[in-house]
Scaffold this motif. Structure first.
Motif, short mmCIF file in Angstrom:
data_model
loop_
_atom_site.label_atom_id
_atom_site.label_comp_id
_atom_site.label_asym_id
_atom_site.label_seq_id
_atom_site.Cartn_x
_atom_site.Cartn_y
_atom_site.Cartn_z
N ASP A 156 0.83 -1.20 0.00
CA ASP A 156 0.00 0.00 0.00
C ASP A 156 0.87 1.25 0.00
O ASP A 156 1.78 1.40 0.81
N GLY A 157 0.60 2.15 -0.94
CA GLY A 157 1.31 3.42 -1.03
C GLY A 157 2.57 3.40 -1.88
O GLY A 157 3.13 4.45 -2.17
N ALA A 158 3.02 2.23 -2.32
CA ALA A 158 4.23 2.15 -3.15
C ALA A 158 3.97 2.78 -4.51
O ALA A 158 2.91 2.61 -5.10
N TRP A 204 3.99 9.23 -20.49
CA TRP A 204 4.71 8.95 -19.24
C TRP A 204 3.67 8.50 -18.22
O TRP A 204 2.58 9.06 -18.14
N ALA A 205 3.99 7.45 -17.43
CA ALA A 205 3.03 6.94 -16.46
C ALA A 205 3.71 6.51 -15.17
O ALA A 205 4.84 6.01 -15.19
N SER A 206 3.01 6.72 -14.07
CA SER A 206 3.42 6.16 -12.78
C SER A 206 2.19 5.55 -12.13
O SER A 206 1.06 5.95 -12.41
N GLN A 207 2.43 4.56 -11.27
CA GLN A 207 1.35 3.87 -10.60
C GLN A 207 1.59 3.89 -9.10
O GLN A 207 2.71 3.63 -8.65
N THR A 208 0.53 4.18 -8.34
CA THR A 208 0.57 4.10 -6.88
C THR A 208 -0.39 3.00 -6.46
O THR A 208 -1.58 3.03 -6.80
N TYR A 209 0.14 2.04 -5.73
CA TYR A 209 -0.61 0.84 -5.35
C TYR A 209 -1.38 1.10 -4.06
O TYR A 209 -0.84 1.64 -3.11
N ARG A 210 -2.65 0.70 -4.04
CA ARG A 210 -3.54 0.91 -2.90
C ARG A 210 -4.08 -0.43 -2.43
O ARG A 210 -4.51 -1.25 -3.24
N ILE A 243 -5.23 0.67 -8.12
CA ILE A 243 -3.97 1.27 -8.55
C ILE A 243 -4.27 2.63 -9.16
O ILE A 243 -4.98 2.73 -10.16
N ASP A 244 -3.74 3.68 -8.51
CA ASP A 244 -3.87 5.04 -9.04
C ASP A 244 -2.81 5.22 -10.12
O ASP A 244 -1.63 4.94 -9.89
#
Length: 129
Positions: free
Chosen positions: A47-49, A99-105, A70-71
């Motif tokens: 979570d939060g990575a 360009w993309a980034s992912q934040t895991y929830r 996943i945000d």
């Protein structure tokens, strides 16, 4: 109806759901988008990575949420879009040079990534476009 972001550089792929008493099967078809995967990988993160944080010069990627939410932050042409892969939005196809980034929830959130190019470190772009 598929949703699109960033002028069509990111498009939702909607699975067809087949459910019965044994469970459910969600099928994704790639032919409409002329996407042919040549490699894949699964990312599982706490979570939060935050993962990703790059774009590609040539490679297209299909992001498929497997669990959790996943945000996803997307950048292209000075525009920033944010979306969440969850039960309502399960998969998006990302065209270069987005360009993309992912934040895991959530606990054990995971993402399947299918790519249409072999791994090439020169294909990566760290700077948002």
């Amino acid at each position: 109806m598929e949703r699109v972001w960033l002028g069509g550089k990111v498009v939702e792929l909607i699975p067809s759901i087949h459910a019965d008493e044994r469970g459910a099967l969600a099928a994704l078809a790639f032919d409409r988008h002329r996407f042919a995967a040549v490699r894949s990988f699964i990312v599982e993160a706490p979570d939060g990575a935050r993962r990703g944080g790059h774009g590609h010069h040539r490679g297209r990627q299909l992001l498929v949420r497997l669990s959790g939410s996943i945000d996803v932050e997307l950048r292209y042409g000075g525009t920033v879009e944010r979306l969440t892969l969850d039960d309502r939005l399960r998969a998006v196809l990302v065209e270069p040079p987005v360009w993309a980034s992912q934040t895991y929830r959530g606990e054990r959130a995971s993402l399947l990534v299918l790519c249409d190019t072999a791994y090439d470190p020169d294909d990566y772009s760290e700077d948002p476009v």
